[in-house]
Write a protein that holds these residues in place. Structure first.
Motif, PDB file in Angstrom:
ATOM      1  N   PRO A   2      -0.107   1.213  -9.131  1.00 61.11           N
ATOM      2  CA  PRO A   2      -0.491  -0.196  -8.996  1.00 61.11           C
ATOM      3  C   PRO A   2       0.074  -1.130 -10.072  1.00 61.11           C
ATOM      4  O   PRO A   2       0.128  -2.336  -9.869  1.00 61.11           O
ATOM      5  N   GLU A   3       0.525  -0.592 -11.197  1.00 62.29           N
ATOM      6  CA  GLU A   3       1.014  -1.437 -12.290  1.00 62.29           C
ATOM      7  C   GLU A   3       2.525  -1.670 -12.237  1.00 62.29           C
ATOM      8  O   GLU A   3       3.063  -2.393 -13.068  1.00 62.29           O
ATOM      9  N   HIS A   4       3.202  -1.086 -11.267  1.00 60.55           N
ATOM     10  CA  HIS A   4       4.665  -1.230 -11.181  1.00 60.55           C
ATOM     11  C   HIS A   4       5.029  -2.675 -10.855  1.00 60.55           C
ATOM     12  O   HIS A   4       4.363  -3.349 -10.085  1.00 60.55           O
ATOM     13  N   ARG A   5       6.120  -3.141 -11.434  1.00 61.32           N
ATOM     14  CA  ARG A   5       6.515  -4.551 -11.227  1.00 61.32           C
ATOM     15  C   ARG A   5       6.891  -4.846  -9.785  1.00 61.32           C
ATOM     16  O   ARG A   5       6.776  -5.985  -9.328  1.00 61.32           O
ATOM     17  N   ALA A   6       7.343  -3.847  -9.041  1.00 62.46           N
ATOM     18  CA  ALA A   6       7.652  -4.064  -7.620  1.00 62.46           C
ATOM     19  C   ALA A   6       6.379  -4.383  -6.839  1.00 62.46           C
ATOM     20  O   ALA A   6       6.397  -5.222  -5.928  1.00 62.46           O
ATOM     21  N   ILE A   7       5.284  -3.748  -7.198  1.00 61.38           N
ATOM     22  CA  ILE A   7       3.997  -4.015  -6.546  1.00 61.38           C
ATOM     23  C   ILE A   7       3.555  -5.437  -6.878  1.00 61.38           C
ATOM     24  O   ILE A   7       3.108  -6.182  -6.002  1.00 61.38           O
ATOM     25  N   ALA A   8       3.698  -5.811  -8.124  1.00 64.62           N
ATOM     26  CA  ALA A   8       3.341  -7.177  -8.537  1.00 64.62           C
ATOM     27  C   ALA A   8       4.196  -8.203  -7.787  1.00 64.62           C
ATOM     28  O   ALA A   8       3.692  -9.262  -7.383  1.00 64.62           O
ATOM     29  N   ALA A   9       5.464  -7.900  -7.566  1.00 67.09           N
ATOM     30  CA  ALA A   9       6.354  -8.816  -6.845  1.00 67.09           C
ATOM     31  C   ALA A   9       5.930  -8.961  -5.385  1.00 67.09           C
ATOM     32  O   ALA A   9       5.969 -10.071  -4.828  1.00 67.09           O
ATOM     33  N   LEU A  10       5.511  -7.864  -4.764  1.00 69.74           N
ATOM     34  CA  LEU A  10       5.046  -7.931  -3.371  1.00 69.74           C
ATOM     35  C   LEU A  10       3.770  -8.762  -3.266  1.00 69.74           C
ATOM     36  O   LEU A  10       3.619  -9.571  -2.339  1.00 69.74           O
ATOM     37  N   ILE A  11       2.867  -8.564  -4.203  1.00 60.11           N
ATOM     38  CA  ILE A  11       1.627  -9.340  -4.214  1.00 60.11           C
ATOM     39  C   ILE A  11       1.942 -10.819  -4.425  1.00 60.11           C
ATOM     40  O   ILE A  11       1.381 -11.695  -3.748  1.00 60.11           O
ATOM     41  N   GLN A  12       2.863 -11.115  -5.327  1.00 60.85           N
ATOM     42  CA  GLN A  12       3.252 -12.508  -5.577  1.00 60.85           C
ATOM     43  C   GLN A  12       3.920 -13.116  -4.342  1.00 60.85           C
ATOM     44  O   GLN A  12       3.699 -14.286  -4.020  1.00 60.85           O
ATOM     45  N   ALA A  13       4.713 -12.327  -3.627  1.00 61.52           N
ATOM     46  CA  ALA A  13       5.350 -12.821  -2.404  1.00 61.52           C
ATOM     47  C   ALA A  13       4.304 -13.222  -1.375  1.00 61.52           C
ATOM     48  O   ALA A  13       4.438 -14.260  -0.714  1.00 61.52           O
ATOM     49  N   GLU A  18       0.822  -1.208   0.000  1.00 67.44           N
ATOM     50  CA  GLU A  18       0.000   0.000   0.000  1.00 67.44           C
ATOM     51  C   GLU A  18       0.859   1.262   0.000  1.00 67.44           C
ATOM     52  O   GLU A  18       0.593   2.200  -0.758  1.00 67.44           O
ATOM     53  N   GLU A  19       1.882   1.281   0.839  1.00 68.49           N
ATOM     54  CA  GLU A  19       2.725   2.468   0.916  1.00 68.49           C
ATOM     55  C   GLU A  19       3.514   2.677  -0.369  1.00 68.49           C
ATOM     56  O   GLU A  19       3.564   3.773  -0.918  1.00 68.49           O
ATOM     57  N   ALA A  20       4.144   1.616  -0.864  1.00 74.23           N
ATOM     58  CA  ALA A  20       4.926   1.729  -2.092  1.00 74.23           C
ATOM     59  C   ALA A  20       4.034   2.060  -3.287  1.00 74.23           C
ATOM     60  O   ALA A  20       4.437   2.803  -4.189  1.00 74.23           O
ATOM     61  N   GLY A  21       2.822   1.533  -3.278  1.00 69.72           N
ATOM     62  CA  GLY A  21       1.883   1.779  -4.376  1.00 69.72           C
ATOM     63  C   GLY A  21       1.530   3.248  -4.522  1.00 69.72           C
ATOM     64  O   GLY A  21       1.249   3.721  -5.633  1.00 69.72           O
ATOM     65  N   ARG A  22       1.549   3.976  -3.428  1.00 70.90           N
ATOM     66  CA  ARG A  22       1.269   5.417  -3.486  1.00 70.90           C
ATOM     67  C   ARG A  22       2.326   6.143  -4.313  1.00 70.90           C
ATOM     68  O   ARG A  22       2.050   7.159  -4.936  1.00 70.90           O
ATOM     69  N   TYR A  23       3.532   5.623  -4.310  1.00 68.42           N
ATOM     70  CA  TYR A  23       4.634   6.254  -5.038  1.00 68.42           C
ATOM     71  C   TYR A  23       4.845   5.642  -6.428  1.00 68.42           C
ATOM     72  O   TYR A  23       5.201   6.351  -7.367  1.00 68.42           O
TER      73      TYR A  23
END
Length: 69
Positions: A35-46, A27-32
């Motif tokens: 939602p489509e950033h690959r880092a967000i996808a990696a956190l969700i996958q984790a 949630e915090e990283a997504g603000r910066y």
């Protein structure tokens, strides 16, 4: 350093705590990052990987898990 081999699974209480932490980070990283950033996808996958490797209390069996799929 411990010589005990990891069990390959995690208890439910620890899994929930870690997934909650990942959610907060997402949630915090997504603000910066958005939602489509690959880092967000990696956190969700984790979080999904942790859920798949969680030892369920009810059945006493590990979830089927293949990290390559």
């Amino acid at each position: 350093m411990s010589t005990t081999k990891p069990s390959g699974a995690i208890d439910k209480e620890t899994s929930v705590r870690l997934r909650d932490q990942l959610q907060q980070i997402t949630e915090e990283a997504g603000r910066y990052l958005g939602p489509e950033h690959r880092a967000i996808a990696a956190l969700i996958q984790a979080a999904r990987e942790l859920a798949a490797a969680t030892f369920p209390k009810s059945s006493g069996r590990y979830a089927e898990y293949t990290p390559d799929k």
